[in-house]
Design a protein around this motif. Structure first.
Motif, mmCIF file in Angstrom:
data_model
loop_
_atom_site.group_PDB
_atom_site.id
_atom_site.type_symbol
_atom_site.label_atom_id
_atom_site.label_comp_id
_atom_site.label_asym_id
_atom_site.label_seq_id
_atom_site.Cartn_x
_atom_site.Cartn_y
_atom_site.Cartn_z
ATOM 1 N N SER A 148 0.839 -1.205 0.000
ATOM 2 C CA SER A 148 0.000 0.000 0.000
ATOM 3 C C SER A 148 0.866 1.243 0.000
ATOM 4 O O SER A 148 0.371 2.351 -0.201
ATOM 5 N N SER A 149 2.193 1.078 0.265
ATOM 6 C CA SER A 149 3.131 2.186 0.137
ATOM 7 C C SER A 149 3.885 2.015 -1.173
ATOM 8 O O SER A 149 3.467 1.273 -2.058
ATOM 9 N N SER A 150 5.020 2.713 -1.318
ATOM 10 C CA SER A 150 5.821 2.571 -2.530
ATOM 11 C C SER A 150 6.326 1.129 -2.640
ATOM 12 O O SER A 150 6.765 0.534 -1.664
ATOM 13 N N LEU A 151 6.272 0.578 -3.873
ATOM 14 C CA LEU A 151 6.651 -0.819 -4.078
ATOM 15 C C LEU A 151 8.151 -0.911 -4.382
ATOM 16 O O LEU A 151 8.588 -1.261 -5.469
ATOM 17 N N LEU A 152 8.949 -0.547 -3.363
ATOM 18 C CA LEU A 152 10.400 -0.674 -3.435
ATOM 19 C C LEU A 152 10.773 -2.103 -3.034
ATOM 20 O O LEU A 152 10.318 -2.602 -2.004
ATOM 21 N N TRP A 231 -2.532 -5.605 12.176
ATOM 22 C CA TRP A 231 -3.147 -4.264 12.044
ATOM 23 C C TRP A 231 -2.115 -3.185 12.355
ATOM 24 O O TRP A 231 -1.934 -2.231 11.605
ATOM 25 N N MET A 232 -1.363 -3.385 13.483
ATOM 26 C CA MET A 232 -0.372 -2.387 13.872
ATOM 27 C C MET A 232 0.800 -2.390 12.893
ATOM 28 O O MET A 232 1.365 -1.340 12.589
ATOM 29 N N THR A 233 1.181 -3.550 12.394
ATOM 30 C CA THR A 233 2.283 -3.622 11.442
ATOM 31 C C THR A 233 1.984 -2.793 10.198
ATOM 32 O O THR A 233 2.853 -2.084 9.686
ATOM 33 N N GLN A 234 0.725 -2.850 9.730
ATOM 34 C CA GLN A 234 0.360 -2.080 8.546
ATOM 35 C C GLN A 234 0.140 -0.601 8.858
ATOM 36 O O GLN A 234 0.487 0.267 8.070
ATOM 37 N N ARG A 235 -0.447 -0.306 10.010
ATOM 38 C CA ARG A 235 -0.800 1.085 10.342
ATOM 39 C C ARG A 235 0.358 1.872 10.948
ATOM 40 O O ARG A 235 0.287 3.099 11.048
ATOM 41 N N ALA A 236 1.400 1.183 11.396
ATOM 42 C CA ALA A 236 2.463 1.862 12.142
ATOM 43 C C ALA A 236 3.098 2.983 11.335
ATOM 44 O O ALA A 236 3.352 4.077 11.854
ATOM 45 N N PHE A 237 3.377 2.750 10.044
ATOM 46 C CA PHE A 237 4.069 3.759 9.247
ATOM 47 C C PHE A 237 3.235 5.033 9.067
ATOM 48 O O PHE A 237 3.710 6.130 9.374
ATOM 49 N N PRO A 238 1.973 4.980 8.571
ATOM 50 C CA PRO A 238 1.202 6.226 8.449
ATOM 51 C C PRO A 238 0.868 6.852 9.798
ATOM 52 O O PRO A 238 0.803 8.073 9.918
ATOM 53 N N LEU A 239 0.664 6.015 10.823
ATOM 54 C CA LEU A 239 0.303 6.534 12.140
ATOM 55 C C LEU A 239 1.463 7.315 12.759
ATOM 56 O O LEU A 239 1.312 8.461 13.188
ATOM 57 N N THR A 240 2.649 6.691 12.796
ATOM 58 C CA THR A 240 3.808 7.381 13.388
ATOM 59 C C THR A 240 4.280 8.521 12.496
ATOM 60 O O THR A 240 4.781 9.534 12.983
ATOM 61 N N THR A 285 -8.447 5.313 10.790
ATOM 62 C CA THR A 285 -9.809 4.981 10.341
ATOM 63 C C THR A 285 -9.927 4.697 8.849
ATOM 64 O O THR A 285 -10.763 3.897 8.447
ATOM 65 N N MET A 286 -9.103 5.325 8.011
ATOM 66 C CA MET A 286 -9.272 5.180 6.563
ATOM 67 C C MET A 286 -8.596 3.904 6.048
ATOM 68 O O MET A 286 -7.688 3.381 6.691
ATOM 69 N N PRO A 287 -9.016 3.427 4.863
ATOM 70 C CA PRO A 287 -8.341 2.260 4.261
ATOM 71 C C PRO A 287 -6.853 2.549 4.086
ATOM 72 O O PRO A 287 -6.463 3.641 3.679
ATOM 73 N N ILE A 288 -6.020 1.553 4.353
ATOM 74 C CA ILE A 288 -4.564 1.758 4.373
ATOM 75 C C ILE A 288 -4.044 2.170 3.005
ATOM 76 O O ILE A 288 -3.122 2.987 2.895
ATOM 77 N N GLU A 289 -4.655 1.640 1.902
ATOM 78 C CA GLU A 289 -4.154 1.979 0.581
ATOM 79 C C GLU A 289 -4.454 3.425 0.205
ATOM 80 O O GLU A 289 -3.825 3.987 -0.697
ATOM 81 N N VAL A 290 -5.432 4.050 0.894
ATOM 82 C CA VAL A 290 -5.759 5.451 0.641
ATOM 83 C C VAL A 290 -4.905 6.382 1.483
ATOM 84 O O VAL A 290 -4.311 7.342 1.001
ATOM 85 N N ILE A 291 -4.801 6.080 2.789
ATOM 86 C CA ILE A 291 -4.130 7.007 3.707
ATOM 87 C C ILE A 291 -2.618 6.946 3.591
ATOM 88 O O ILE A 291 -1.925 7.910 3.896
ATOM 89 N N GLN A 292 -2.066 5.789 3.144
ATOM 90 C CA GLN A 292 -0.609 5.644 3.090
ATOM 91 C C GLN A 292 0.053 6.728 2.230
ATOM 92 O O GLN A 292 0.914 7.462 2.698
ATOM 93 N N PRO A 293 -0.335 6.892 0.931
ATOM 94 C CA PRO A 293 0.310 7.948 0.124
ATOM 95 C C PRO A 293 -0.015 9.349 0.616
ATOM 96 O O PRO A 293 0.800 10.258 0.476
ATOM 97 N N CYS A 295 -0.375 10.322 3.789
ATOM 98 C CA CYS A 295 0.514 10.616 4.916
ATOM 99 C C CYS A 295 1.943 10.881 4.443
ATOM 100 O O CYS A 295 2.635 11.730 4.991
ATOM 101 N N VAL A 296 2.381 10.136 3.417
ATOM 102 C CA VAL A 296 3.718 10.378 2.878
ATOM 103 C C VAL A 296 3.816 11.798 2.320
ATOM 104 O O VAL A 296 4.771 12.529 2.592
ATOM 105 N N ALA A 297 2.781 12.203 1.544
ATOM 106 C CA ALA A 297 2.781 13.549 0.953
ATOM 107 C C ALA A 297 2.769 14.622 2.033
ATOM 108 O O ALA A 297 3.487 15.619 1.959
ATOM 109 N N LEU A 298 1.929 14.425 3.078
ATOM 110 C CA LEU A 298 1.865 15.402 4.164
ATOM 111 C C LEU A 298 3.171 15.455 4.947
ATOM 112 O O LEU A 298 3.594 16.519 5.411
ATOM 113 N N GLY A 299 3.833 14.300 5.097
ATOM 114 C CA GLY A 299 5.113 14.280 5.796
ATOM 115 C C GLY A 299 6.168 15.067 5.046
ATOM 116 O O GLY A 299 6.906 15.864 5.640
#
Length: 914
Positions: A148-152, A231-240, A285-293, A295-299
């Motif tokens: 759901s993040s960059s496919l590196l 759940w935490m493994t996937q959400r940790a990056f956008p959350l933190t 709260t949002m789907p991970i594939e939506v919020i991930q990019p 949060c990256v842009a906002l960061g």
């Protein structure tokens, strides 16, 4: 044995001379957009369906697809080998590895943050697959990756011993980083406990958020803390990441003292607080594939904003901004270095490569150290300022002590001087008071003051009694003795009282200047002899000498009855001149006929107006009458009458919806009657004595000449108002139709006016639009008169855009289950009462009354009007295809059918187009 670098594409040899081999260029890959294919589906693909990767590091950007990769690993040795296949990017949702076995089947290794950490083959923050090769053995490898993040996908093949050495080195580097951050955090936390400084408090939060972010980004958190929670493994990056971005904004706000040093940015930072707080909530709260990019842009945006603001503050001379800018530059520099290392385009050497691999952690740690130094420097700066201030206070105290003796002597001399001055001042006050009393006694103004209790002071001018009648004013309430005597409503009195009330005890700008808009400056007063005086009132403030706040109000009254009379007389003369000019702009015979027609409508209105608030038919008839009079007035240039009726038309819907009282509406109707009577009286007074003769031909006026003489002046005036060229009007009258009497010409004056106004306002396009579609700038209206099928016929059309069928259809009331209306039925809506396709109502058209009035007027003489659409079925289909999402406009013409004999016919007077 050494393996040559010229190995076949898509084939990779187990590293011999070095510890690790990166896998990238030459890999075959396939995008599975459905994300549903399994290994068997991929194996069944043709070779040409795969693409060959050209770069050294596998990176597929942001994609929702599953990416399958295929490559071959070979063991060139004469002995067994057990390397590790490592995918060192912890944020992959899937990193499944399929390894070919000797029997040709494949063994699946499940990896990714969609699965608990315990499922991994080797406990590592990335993804590691152990491989076993026999001598000279080759194996096909398939990778299935998704994120759901960059496919590196940094894939490498490691010698086992080398990998464990790298693992020890990595754990040491992570330990150094987190140890450094925790030490700085603890140190600054204790400083915060003792100082309660918001800068230190927000810095502690920033450090904690940084540590959490790197735990999530590097996968260390998954390895040691929350690995079993998918759940935490996937959400940790956008959350933190959201928490870190928010902490950066908050820390910089207090560290650079934005509120005091850059107040213009204060609201902008409040907006940023809201945005990043919202992203923190959405990360949960949002789907991970939506919020991930997102949060990256906002960061990234938070880093850019923080750097830009610190540069701006540094340019303004802020010392803390210097530390922030240096710290942020170091952090960004290491991030860039890490990006270069990850790209693999440049060989940085072992030492620099090691530093680059952990660039973000190095940068973050150095940034934390530099910011701590910046905070310490800020405290030292504050201490130096306090020391200087203390020294300054001590010096001032010493100076005061030295001068105290001199001050005591000076005060004794001053007291003696004040005693002498008070005696002199007392005498001056008595003399000045006498002068003021003389002024108040002889000035021809009503002057007085009142205080915060609205009580009039003892001193006031004698003329006040003459203005308002002999009575006692001193000590009375100004609201009762002065303001309530005039013709001022209770609401206005209350608003004026509030303006005074909020002004007392406040600064004159904040109180009086901001609230004096509700103060009344003129009122009519009925005197005991029933005479009416117009009194003007002016107000000024008197300030308290000590506080300079409003203490009292000074009021000046003046009798302006005579001046108001002169103003009223001048206004009356101005109105009379305006009416005379409007009359003289026309032939006086036209003016006389308009006045006679309009006076006659007063009788008709007298029938309908009393019931328009509760009778729909009466309302519709009155609306038609007003609309017709307005159109005729505008055509003859009587703008004052047209505008007055336009105001009445605005009030009629409000009367029907009970937004206004009928009494207020009746007052406006009386204004209309008075204005028409004024027209009639002026005409009778100024022009009737001239005994003007009507045009001898008026009783048998040719229709073509009627258009030229009576209608064209109004057409020119309306065209000018709409900023359109005056259209050409072609009247074809081969049978020589003419009006037999004035009543008929008056009726058709209104009918043609309505139709022409609609053509000019709604049909004929503006010049720039006509040019765009290849039409002449000037519009064209064609009128054809003929005798046909035992009746007289008039056909009227223009070359405008046509009838807006889309808007008409939207206004049609439909019956559930009924068949869809035909185009002809939709077009008939133009004759409906109060239905219009206009976007806005103007004084020219837009109320939906004109064509309704035309149909009723024609029925009154036994005639009728129809609308015909000028389009074939094929043309209609083509128009619908060209503008499916736009208004459908269709050309049309009006047909007026009249009984034989309505017009006088004279076939010898053959007409040419005009």
């Amino acid at each position: 044995m050494v393996v040559a670098e010229s190995a076949l594409a898509n084939s990779y040899y187990i590293p011999l001379g070095k510890n690790k081999r990166d896998i990238g260029a030459g890999v075959l890959y396939y995008f599975d957009e459905s994300s549903e294919k399994v290994l068997a589906d991929i194996q069944a693909l043709d070779a040409e369906e795969f693409q060959t990767y050209q770069k050294s590091t596998l990176n597929f950007g942001y994609t929702k697809a599953n990416v399958w990769m295929k490559f071959t690993l070979k063991n060139p040795l004469q002995k067994r080998s057990s390397p590790y296949l490592v995918i060192n990017y912890p944020l992959l949702d899937k990193a499944n590895v399929y390894v070919e076995k000797r029997d040709g089947t494949f063994k699946k290794y499940v990896n990714g943050d969609l699965y608990p950490f315990s499922k991994r083959s080797i406990s590592y923050r990335g993804f590691v697959v152990p491989l076993r090769f026999q001598s000279k053995e080759a194996k096909t490898i398939y990778l299935q990756v998704a994120s759901s993040s960059s496919l590196l996908t940094p894939v490498s093949l490691w010698q086992r011993k080398a990998f464990f050495g790298f693992l020890a080195q990595e754990k040491m580097m992570h330990g150094l980083y987190y140890g450094c951050i925790l030490a700085i955090l603890a140190y600054n936390f204790f400083i915060f406990i003792f100082t309660r400084s918001k800068s230190y408090g927000t810095y502690v939060i920033f450090l904690a958020a940084s540590a959490l972010f790197y735990l999530a980004w590097t996968g260390v958190g998954t390895e040691y803390l929350w690995g079993e929670s998918t759940w935490m493994t996937q959400r940790a990056f956008p959350l933190t990441g959201s928490l870190l971005a928010l902490s950066v904004v908050v820390f910089q706000y207090f560290f650079l003292a934005i509120k005091n040093t850059m107040p213009r940015l204060n609201k902008f930072y409040y907006f940023l607080f809201l945005v990043y707080s919202t992203s923190l909530i959405l990360a949960v709260t949002m789907p991970i594939e939506v919020i991930q990019p997102v949060c990256v842009a906002l960061g990234v945006l938070s880093v850019v904003i923080a750097f830009a603001v610190s540069l701006y503050a540094m340019a303004k001379g802020s010392r803390p901004a210097l530390f922030f800018t240096v710290a942020w530059s170091v952090f960004i520099g290491f991030i860039i270095l890490g990006g270069i290392a990850a790209s693999g385009f440049i060989d940085l050497g072992d030492d620099i490569q090691l530093l680059a691999n952990y660039g973000s952690q190095f940068g973050s740690a150095l940034e934390a150290i530099l910011l701590s130094i910046g905070l310490a420097d800020r405290i030292n700066t504050m201490r130096r300022k306090e020391a200087k201030q203390t020294q300054k206070i001590l010096a001032q105290a010493k100076e005061i002590e030295i001068k105290s003796e001199e001050t005591r002597k000076s005060q004794e001399a001053l007291i003696k001087f004040q005693e002498d001055s008070i005696e002199k001042l007392d005498q001056q006050v008595k003399e000045r008071t006498k002068e003021i009393r003389d002024i108040l006694e002889h000035i021809e103004l009503g002057i007085f003051t009142f205080d915060e209790n609205f009580v009039i002071a003892e001193e006031h001018s004698t003329h006040l009694n003459q203005l308002l009648g002999n009575q006692k004013f001193a000590g009375t309430d100004v609201r009762q003795s002065i303001f309530s005597q005039g013709n001022v409503s209770n609401d206005k009195l209350a608003m004026m009282e509030n303006s005074f009330f909020v002004s007392f005890g406040t600064d004159v700008d904040l109180g009086w200047e901001a609230n004096n808009g509700n103060v009344i400056h003129e009122m009519d007063v009925v005197m005991p002899d029933q005479a009416v005086k117009t009194i003007s009132m002016e107000f000024d403030v008197i300030l308290d000498e000590d506080t300079e706040e409003v203490n009292r109000f000074l009021v000046s009254l003046k009798d302006v009855t005579y001046l108001k009379g002169l103003e009223s007389e001048a206004a009356e003369k101005s109105l009379e001149n305006q009416i005379l000019l409007e009359m003289l702009s026309n032939e006086l015979t036209k003016t006389k006929r308009f006045i006679d027609r309009t006076v006659q409508t007063e009788k008709e209105l007298g029938i309908y107006l009393p019931n328009i608030h509760n009778d729909d038919d009466a309302y519709a008839m009155a609306y038609r009458i007003f609309h017709t009079v307005k159109g005729n007035a505008r055509s003859l240039g009587f703008q004052s009458i047209a505008e007055l009726i336009h105001e009445i038309e605005d009030l009629m819907p409000k009367l029907k919806s009970k937004e206004i009282d009928k009494q207020d509406f009746d007052l406006k109707i009386q204004d209309f009657y008075k204005y028409i009577d004024r027209f009639d009286v002026l005409y009778q007074d100024k022009f009737a004595p001239l005994k003007l003769q009507s045009d001898a031909k008026s009783e048998d006026h040719d229709v073509k000449a009627f258009f030229h003489d009576y209608l064209m002046p109004g057409v020119k005036e309306i065209s000018a108002t709409l900023e359109k060229p005056t259209p050409d009007i072609h009247v074809n009258n081969p049978d020589g139709f003419s009006f037999g009497n004035e009543d008929l010409s008056d009726l058709f004056f209104g009918i043609f006016n309505h139709i022409l106004r609609n053509s000019l306002d709604h049909g004929i396009e503006i010049p720039i639009e006509r040019e765009r579609i290849g039409k002449p700038i000037k519009g064209k209206v064609t009128v054809n008169l003929s005798e046909k099928d035992s009746c007289q016929q008039i056909l009227i059309r223009d070359d405008g855009a046509g009838l807006n069928m889309t808007k008409l259809r939207s206004k049609m009331k439909t019956v559930p289950g009924a068949p869809p209306p035909t185009m002809e039925q939709i077009a008939e809506l133009v004759f409906s009462s109060q239905l219009s396709t206009a976007e806005t109502v103007s004084s020219i058209s837009g109320r939906g009354v004109g064509m309704d009035a035309v149909r009723n007027d024609l029925r009154s003489i036994g005639g009728a009007i129809y609308i015909h659409l000028l389009i074939t079925e094929e043309e209609l289909t083509q128009k619908k295809l060209q503008s499916p999402e736009h208004d459908l406009k269709i050309p049309f013409e009006f047909e007026i059918v009249l009984p034989l004999g309505t017009f006088h016919a004279n076939p010898k007077r053959l007409d040419q187009s005009s």
